[in-house]
Design a protein around this motif. Structure first.
Motif, short mmCIF file in Angstrom:
data_model
loop_
_atom_site.label_atom_id
_atom_site.label_comp_id
_atom_site.label_asym_id
_atom_site.label_seq_id
_atom_site.Cartn_x
_atom_site.Cartn_y
_atom_site.Cartn_z
N MET A 1 0.85 -1.14 -0.05
CA MET A 1 -0.06 0.00 0.02
C MET A 1 0.90 1.25 0.06
N HIS A 2 0.37 2.35 -0.47
CA HIS A 2 1.09 3.70 -0.38
C HIS A 2 0.47 4.90 -0.17
N LEU A 3 0.84 5.92 0.68
CA LEU A 3 -0.14 7.12 0.84
C LEU A 3 -0.39 7.71 -0.56
N GLU A 4 -1.74 7.92 -0.83
CA GLU A 4 -1.96 8.66 -2.16
C GLU A 4 -3.01 10.17 -1.83
N ASN A 5 -3.63 10.08 -0.97
CA ASN A 5 -4.50 11.30 -0.86
C ASN A 5 -4.73 12.14 0.62
N ILE A 6 -4.51 13.20 0.57
CA ILE A 6 -4.99 14.24 1.64
C ILE A 6 -6.42 14.73 1.30
N VAL A 7 -7.36 14.44 2.35
CA VAL A 7 -8.71 14.71 1.80
C VAL A 7 -9.47 15.52 3.12
N TRP A 8 -9.99 16.88 2.44
CA TRP A 8 -10.84 17.78 3.13
C TRP A 8 -12.17 17.52 3.17
N ASP A 9 -12.98 17.36 4.11
CA ASP A 9 -14.49 17.24 3.87
C ASP A 9 -15.30 18.94 3.65
N SER A 10 -15.64 18.95 2.87
CA SER A 10 -16.05 20.61 2.48
C SER A 10 -17.56 20.51 1.90
N ALA A 11 -18.22 21.63 2.30
CA ALA A 11 -19.58 21.80 2.00
C ALA A 11 -19.27 22.65 0.44
N ASP A 12 -18.36 23.18 0.17
CA ASP A 12 -17.78 23.76 -1.16
C ASP A 12 -16.62 23.67 -1.58
N PRO A 13 -16.69 22.31 -2.26
CA PRO A 13 -15.35 21.67 -2.61
C PRO A 13 -14.57 22.51 -3.72
N HIS A 14 -15.22 23.13 -4.76
CA HIS A 14 -14.66 24.15 -5.62
C HIS A 14 -13.86 25.21 -4.85
N ARG A 15 -14.51 25.89 -3.82
CA ARG A 15 -13.82 27.19 -3.17
C ARG A 15 -12.64 26.67 -2.43
N LEU A 16 -12.86 25.72 -1.72
CA LEU A 16 -11.76 25.23 -0.90
C LEU A 16 -10.72 24.56 -1.64
N GLY A 17 -10.92 23.77 -2.62
CA GLY A 17 -10.06 23.23 -3.50
C GLY A 17 -9.28 23.99 -4.35
N THR A 18 -9.68 25.01 -5.06
CA THR A 18 -8.93 26.00 -5.80
C THR A 18 -8.02 26.78 -4.86
N PHE A 19 -8.47 27.04 -3.47
CA PHE A 19 -7.60 27.56 -2.59
C PHE A 19 -6.48 26.87 -2.37
N TRP A 20 -6.43 25.51 -1.99
CA TRP A 20 -5.51 24.97 -1.74
C TRP A 20 -4.50 24.46 -2.90
N ALA A 21 -5.05 24.52 -3.93
CA ALA A 21 -4.31 24.20 -5.39
C ALA A 21 -3.53 25.37 -5.61
N ALA A 22 -4.00 26.65 -5.48
CA ALA A 22 -3.23 27.91 -5.70
C ALA A 22 -2.42 28.05 -4.45
N ALA A 23 -2.59 27.75 -3.31
CA ALA A 23 -1.62 27.82 -2.43
C ALA A 23 -0.26 26.80 -2.31
N LEU A 24 -0.47 25.73 -3.05
CA LEU A 24 0.65 24.73 -3.14
C LEU A 24 1.04 24.35 -4.58
N GLY A 25 0.47 25.09 -5.46
CA GLY A 25 1.07 25.13 -6.68
C GLY A 25 0.52 23.61 -7.18
N ALA A 26 -0.44 23.24 -6.93
CA ALA A 26 -0.91 21.82 -7.39
C ALA A 26 -1.90 22.02 -8.63
N ASP A 27 -1.98 20.96 -9.49
CA ASP A 27 -2.66 20.98 -10.67
C ASP A 27 -4.10 20.20 -10.63
N PRO A 28 -5.02 21.11 -10.84
CA PRO A 28 -6.41 20.57 -10.61
C PRO A 28 -6.52 19.46 -11.75
N PHE A 29 -7.35 18.45 -11.67
CA PHE A 29 -7.82 17.25 -12.35
C PHE A 29 -9.27 17.02 -12.57
N THR A 30 -9.79 17.29 -11.21
CA THR A 30 -11.43 17.05 -11.30
C THR A 30 -11.93 18.23 -10.54
#
Length: 236
Positions: free
Chosen positions: A1-30
């Motif tokens: 097995m290997h570690l793959e995901n860090i997961v945040w429960d959120s009522a507004d995934p787009h809002r929170l996800g775009t913040f963290w993608a920008a904060a960490l320089g991650a590439d959105p794919f969904t």
């Protein structure tokens, strides 16, 4: 097995996800109504996916998992940039410390760290601290289910065997586990792992049958300290 995901429960995934993608320089794919995902590349095909499933009423239980971001000599600059993205300064009782505590758009605390020799070559995420009732026990558990290896740190810590990427730090819990955490980790099983449920149960995990995953390709467990994590089915 290997570690793959860090997961945040959120009522507004787009809002929170775009913040963290920008904060960490991650590439959105969904980016869908049910969730947002971005990939944080760490080099040489090593990555962590940042996942934000839609949860209409996220838990307000004390957070047991958070991110420590790499700051070092650029700590003040990084804090300023994160605040410009929507983060805010937060007081969680940290007192006079050399790191800066912020909260993301959903109020989840995280830290921007001062320079530490143990955070060399980590990339934007220096560490992933996880509360533990017994750090020496749990570091062995997480080593077994992630394939990460012991690494010198302030608390019992693990790191990918390549020596890059963040530390997984097992920190003494301030209080026993209570309620579902908004953040959790996912590991992925691989073909040849055998009976994964039997294996992790033998290591001290327990399956959380109260979470009905239906036909979804993962199972929900708690580690020996009660922290939720998911085991994803092998990639076909």
């Amino acid at each position: 097995m290997h570690l793959e995901n860090i997961v945040w429960d959120s009522a507004d995934p787009h809002r929170l996800g775009t913040f963290w993608a920008a904060a960490l320089g991650a590439d959105p794919f969904t980016d869908e109504p049910g969730g947002f995902e971005a990939r944080l590349s760490l080099g040489d095909e090593l990555f962590l996916d940042l996942c934000f499933p839609r949860v209409d009423d996220p838990s307000d239980a004390p957070q047991r998992l958070h991110l420590d971001l790499h700051g070092g000599d650029r700590q003040a600059e990084i804090v300023e940039r994160l605040v410009s993205l929507g983060a805010r300064h937060a007081d969680i009782g940290q007192g006079d410390v050399p790191w800066v505590v912020l909260a993301d758009l959903d109020g989840n605390p995280f830290c921007v760290m001062e320079g530490r020799s143990t955070y060399r070559d980590t990339g934007p995420v220096a560490a992933i601290p996880l509360d533990s009732a017994d750090p020496d026990r749990d570091v062995e558990f997480w080593a077994e289910i992630t394939g990460w290896v012991r690494y010198e740190g302030v608390v019992p810590s693990l790191r990918h065997p390549s020596g890059v990427g963040p530390l997984l730090e097992l920190c003494p819990e301030p209080a026993p586990k209570g309620g579902k955490s908004r953040l959790h980790l996912d590991v992925r099983s691989t073909a040849g792992d055998g009976d994964v449920i039997e294996r992790v149960t033998a290591l001290g995990a327990r399956q959380l049958t109260e979470y009905d995953t239906g036909d979804l390709p993962w199972d929900v467990f708690a580690d020996p300290s009660g922290n939720e994590f998911c085991i994803l089915a092998p990639t076909r």
